[in-house]
Design an enzyme around this catalytic site. Structure first.
Site, PDB file in Angstrom:
ATOM      1  N   LYS A  13       0.847  -1.207   0.000  1.00  0.00           N
ATOM      2  CA  LYS A  13       0.000   0.000   0.000  1.00  0.00           C
ATOM      3  C   LYS A  13       0.882   1.258   0.000  1.00  0.00           C
ATOM      4  CE  LYS A  13      -3.492  -2.802   2.193  1.00  0.00           C
ATOM      5  NZ  LYS A  13      -4.684  -2.884   2.997  1.00  0.00           N
ATOM      6  N   HIS A  99      -8.568  -2.872  -6.098  1.00  0.00           N
ATOM      7  CA  HIS A  99      -8.485  -3.040  -4.642  1.00  0.00           C
ATOM      8  C   HIS A  99      -9.581  -2.210  -3.976  1.00  0.00           C
ATOM      9  CE1 HIS A  99      -7.047  -2.852  -0.536  1.00  0.00           C
ATOM     10  NE2 HIS A  99      -6.362  -3.946  -0.808  1.00  0.00           N
ATOM     11  N   GLU A 175     -11.421 -10.328  -1.226  1.00  0.00           N
ATOM     12  CA  GLU A 175     -11.023  -9.542  -0.060  1.00  0.00           C
ATOM     13  C   GLU A 175     -12.232  -8.809   0.506  1.00  0.00           C
ATOM     14  OE1 GLU A 175      -6.657  -8.390   0.118  1.00  0.00           O
ATOM     15  OE2 GLU A 175      -7.631  -6.925  -1.162  1.00  0.00           O
ATOM     16  N   GLY A 181      -7.348  -5.005   7.112  1.00  0.00           N
ATOM     17  CA  GLY A 181      -6.708  -4.154   8.105  1.00  0.00           C
ATOM     18  C   GLY A 181      -7.415  -4.084   9.445  1.00  0.00           C
ATOM     19  N   SER A 221      -6.650  -9.395   6.713  1.00  0.00           N
ATOM     20  CA  SER A 221      -6.140  -9.791   8.039  1.00  0.00           C
ATOM     21  C   SER A 221      -5.533 -11.195   8.062  1.00  0.00           C
ATOM     22  CB  SER A 221      -7.240  -9.652   9.089  1.00  0.00           C
ATOM     23  OG  SER A 221      -7.612  -8.290   9.221  1.00  0.00           O
TER      24      SER A 221
HETATM   25  P1  PGA Z   1      -4.494  -6.589   5.376  1.00  0.00           P
HETATM   26  O1  PGA Z   1      -4.723  -6.003   3.908  1.00  0.00           O
HETATM   27  O2  PGA Z   1      -3.686  -7.859   5.215  1.00  0.00           O
HETATM   28  O3  PGA Z   1      -3.748  -5.515   6.109  1.00  0.00           O
HETATM   29  O4  PGA Z   1      -5.834  -6.857   5.945  1.00  0.00           O
HETATM   30  C1  PGA Z   1      -4.989  -6.831   2.841  1.00  0.00           C
HETATM   31  C2  PGA Z   1      -5.170  -6.004   1.586  1.00  0.00           C
HETATM   32  O5  PGA Z   1      -5.771  -4.943   1.637  1.00  0.00           O
HETATM   33  O6  PGA Z   1      -4.718  -6.381   0.496  1.00  0.00           O
END
Ligand code: PGA
Length: 259
Positions: A13, A99, A175, A181, A221
């Site tokens: 990111k 995304h 996702e 997150g 996560s």
């Molecule tokens: P995360 O993000 O592993 O921090 O939950 C995954 C993503 O957004 O690709």
């Protein structure tokens, strides 16, 4: 553990904030990697770090990916955008598209994602199409229902006009937005069911062969403790990892848990 090809996508990111930190992170991970065997490891740093990190040492199962491209293939008057041809020129083989953070903050629609996927495929860059619902809806009995309608629309619109012949190098990452997150990952059972559903939609649009071939990933996560279960019990072909991929020790632990 059974041997199938697994994709691990490190989505950094908008991190880390300096090139030194980005290089240190990469070098710490790379320097301590086990033999990757069937794992394909794709690093997706921000564009500015990407163009320098591609010069770092890497091994044959390590690939570079971008977090986005513009839909115009090569060049033009599109201030602030980066083209697929540009990321290909520096050696990128993958690109994350659609995304949920881009859908949310930059209002990327399924139609825009569709144009970008077409561009990536025409450049022979493997698109990682991200799909997922905002939240789990409840049915009349107050039971959470899988977001099949939302996913079906996202897939069908994103792949609109893309032929069976060209779709082969696509990957799809499920996702759920609420799992990104937050530290609250989806259950292995639901991921298993969703991945079957995605395959069914692909079979319906294309063929059995395409449905079996396109890798389905899970993201949201994922950490060193649950990664293996997502691959085994969730039966996915890979993981899209945000936060954990920014912590070299945890990320290495996660990779080792899959070997
Ligand atoms: P995360 O993000 O592993 O921090 O939950 C995954 C993503 O957004 O690709």
């Amino acid at each position: 553990m059974k041997r199938k090809k697994i994709y691990i996508i490190a989505n950094w990111k908008m991190n880390p904030p300096t090139f030194k930190k980005a290089r240190d992170l990469y070098q710490e991970i790379y320097g301590n990697l086990p033999r990757l065997r069937e794992i394909n490891l794709v690093f997706c740093p921000p564009f500015v770090w990407l163009s320098r990190l591609v010069l770092e040492k890497a091994s044959k199962n390590i690939f570079w990916g971008a977090q986005n491209i513009f839909w115009e293939k090569e060049k033009g008057a599109f201030t602030g955008e980066i083209s697929g041809a540009m990321i290909k020129d520096i050696g990128c083989k993958y690109v994350i598209l659609g995304h949920s953070e881009r859908r949310k903050y930059l209002l990327e629609s399924d139609e825009i994602v569709n144009k970008k996927i077409k561009t990536a495929l025409s450049l022979k860059i493997n698109p990682i199409l991200c799909i997922g619902e905002e939240k789990r809806e409840l049915n009349e009995f107050n039971k959470a229902v899988l977001p099949v309608k939302i996913l079906e629309k996202q897939i069908k619109t994103a792949l609109n006009g893309i032929s069976k012949k060209r779709v082969g190098s696509l990957l799809i990452a499920y996702e759920p937005r609420w799992a990104i997150g937050t530290g609250i990952s989806d259950t292995f059972q639901d991921v298993f069911e969703v991945s079957l559903f995605i395959k069914r939609v692909l079979v319906q649009i294309y063929s059995k062969n395409v449905g079996e071939k396109i890798p389905i990933l899970y993201g949201g996560s994922v950490n060193s403790k649950n990664a293996q279960d997502f691959i085994e019990k969730g039966a996915v072909d890979g993981l899209l990892i945000g936060r954990t991929s920014l912590n070299a020790k945890e990320f290495l632990k996660l990779i080792k848990s899959l070997i």
